[in-house]
Enzyme design. Structure first.
Site, PDB file in Angstrom:
ATOM      1  CE1 TYR A   1      -3.896  -1.569  -0.587  1.00 16.19           C
ATOM      2  CE2 TYR A   1      -4.676  -0.673   1.477  1.00 16.19           C
ATOM      3  CZ  TYR A   1      -4.922  -1.338   0.308  1.00 16.19           C
ATOM      4  OH  TYR A   1      -6.183  -1.777   0.040  1.00 16.19           O
TER       5      TYR A   1
ATOM      6  CE  LYS B   1       6.805 -17.299   2.021  1.00 18.19           C
ATOM      7  NZ  LYS B   1       6.612 -18.726   2.248  1.00 18.19           N
TER       8      LYS B   1
ATOM      9  CG  ASP C   1       3.915 -20.607   3.234  1.00 15.80           C
ATOM     10  OD1 ASP C   1       4.452 -19.627   3.764  1.00 15.80           O
ATOM     11  OD2 ASP C   1       4.442 -21.722   3.183  1.00 15.80           O
TER      12      ASP C   1
ATOM     13  CG  ASP D   1      -6.017  -7.754  -0.115  1.00 15.89           C
ATOM     14  OD1 ASP D   1      -7.193  -7.704   0.276  1.00 15.89           O
ATOM     15  OD2 ASP D   1      -5.653  -7.349  -1.231  1.00 15.89           O
TER      16      ASP D   1
END
Ligand code: NAD
Length: 420
Positions: A159, A229, A283, A307
């Protein structure tokens, strides 16, 4: 304050801050609340939400003085611009507002107005509540296990929008800087390239995670999970996780425990009133949300992960027609559904207004009107579980009565009147 083309409704009072430190609000019983109906299906779901929220306010002895403000195509017609100063000022001044979806062109044209609004008002936390309503068709076996609230960072990561287009002088300068000055060799393939930069700051991470932990403590939630991550992006996503644990340690004392401390000091038996902070790789988390749904509660994560994650979680409880959201920061809030403007359904009185209505419910909670918020939730659930649904849910259930957007809103209002 005076506005160029909109007027403040005379019957309403402004919301103010009761406490500068905590951001606590002073809410009158007849607040002025700015509303943007939005583009596409915004003209269907906006009025439906207004009608339901009015009924819930009235049933609990209050009223809402709506102040229509404009962005997107309606603002282009009225003001000749996408996001007029009137709209930003109204939300800034009146503190709590609600909006429908706004269209963003892909690839070219203007940048997202949704992002611009969140940035201009520094609404740094995008909060998405994901809970099951009885009667909503779901692709999973035990949808009632889903009860999570995702805090998605709203100002950094993708963003921040720092990127350069292939073929421009700027991208070649960035490539040269990265290769020659920063010693990044043989990694970027020859030929056209687009380059983006992903900033994750200690400030941005900690204020988001603080909002999530405060929410968990105030709402008797068991845990906050930091989703990242960091195994691959150590200095951005990994730093987010580290700053999260650091914050928990520095600011919360014994109220907040790490998962390790839970096992080492309490044998896995969580003391009442505490919150456990844990972390999961993104993940893996997208699997866990399906396989170990009940183990998760409040989620804190960066923009892009948030998101993906909140859409995946939302799919388990009925998808985009249902999933609500609210953006928060500095004692201000802007509620909005997760879904977009679905242009092909615009103006057909067809789509599901539940997401917009439940976003309004989040807004009522934010105002401290929990009784009205519960009434909205119960009336929506009662309507859907009695088989009265819009087309998107109707095609997934046996029997049931297919209603237009406006009829569905009427049915919810009837249930509000009965339940109140
Ligand atoms: P979308 O959410 O608008 O629609 C995708 C599909 O989801 C629709 O075709 C429809 O089948 C279904 N759907 C969405 N809302 C529904 C509802 N209320 N009831 C029933 N079904 C519903 O996503 P998109 O097509 O990717 O985006 C369209 C536009 O909306 C784009 O310009 C995009 O940038 C914008 N957008 C805005 C926001 C926002 O305002 N916060 C969010 C997402 C997308």
């Amino acid at each position: 304050m005076s506005y160029d083309k909109v007027t403040v409704p005379e019957e309403g009072e402004a919301i103010s801050l009761a406490d500068e430190e905590t951001g606590e609000l002073d809410v009158p019983s007849n607040p002025v609340i700015p509303i943007i109906h939005g583009d596409g299906i915004g003209s269907d779901v906006g009025p439906a939400a207004q009608q339901v929220l009015d009924a819930a306010a009235e049933a609990t002895g209050r009223s809402i003085a709506w102040m229509r403000v404009y962005a997107g195509s309606a603002a282009r017609d009225m003001y000749g611009e996408n996001l007029p100063e009137d709209t930003v000022s109204a939300i800034r001044e009146h503190r709590v507002a609600i909006k429908g979806p706004l269209t963003t062109p892909v690839g070219a044209g203007f940048r997202s107005l949704n992002v611009a609004l969140r940035k201009r008002l520094d609404l740094y936390a995008n909060v998405r509540a994901t809970y099951y309503l009885d009667g909503v068709p779901s692709p999973v076996t035990n949808p009632e296990a889903m009860d999570m609230v995702t805090f998605r960072e709203n100002t950094e990561d993708v963003y921040a929008g720092i990127e350069w287009e292939s073929g421009t002088d700027e991208v070649e300068q960035v490539r040269e800087f990265v290769e020659a000055e920063m010693g990044v060799d043989d990694i970027i393939h020859d030929g056209p390239v687009g380059i983006g930069i992903k900033p994750i700051t200690e400030f941005g991470s900690k204020r988001l995670i603080r909002e999530a932990i405060d929410y968990a403590l105030a709402n008797d939630r068991d845990s906050v999970t930091l989703v990242h991550k960091g195994n691959i992006m150590k200095f951005t996503e990994g730093a987010f996780r580290d700053w999260g644990y650091e914050l928990a340690d520095e600011e919360y004392g014994e109220d907040v425990l790490s998962e390790d401390a839970l096992w080492e000091e309490h044998d896995g038996d969580q003391p009442d009133g505490t919150v456990v902070v844990k972390d999961r790789i993104a993940d893996n988390m997208l699997q866990q949300v399906l396989t170990r749904t009940e183990d998760y509660d409040v989620i804190a994560t960066m923009n892009l992960n948030g998101d993906y994650f909140s859409d995946a979680a939302g799919a388990q409880i009925g998808g985009l027609g249902i999933a609500p959201g609210i953006n928060r920061g500095h004692g201000r809030a802007l509620a909005e559904p997760v879904h977009g403007s679905a242009p092909k359904y615009a103006g057909q009185d067809k789509v599901n207004p539940t997401a917009m209505i439940l976003s309004g419910r989040e807004m009522l909670e934010y105002l401290g009107w929990s009784d009205a918020a519960d009434l909205v939730r119960d009336a929506v659930e009662e309507t859907i579980s009695s088989g009265k649904v819009t087309y998107d849910l109707h095609r997934q259930i046996e029997g049931g009565e297919k209603l237009a957007t406006s009829e569905f809103a009427d049915a919810i209002v009837e249930n509000i009147d009965e339940l109140a």
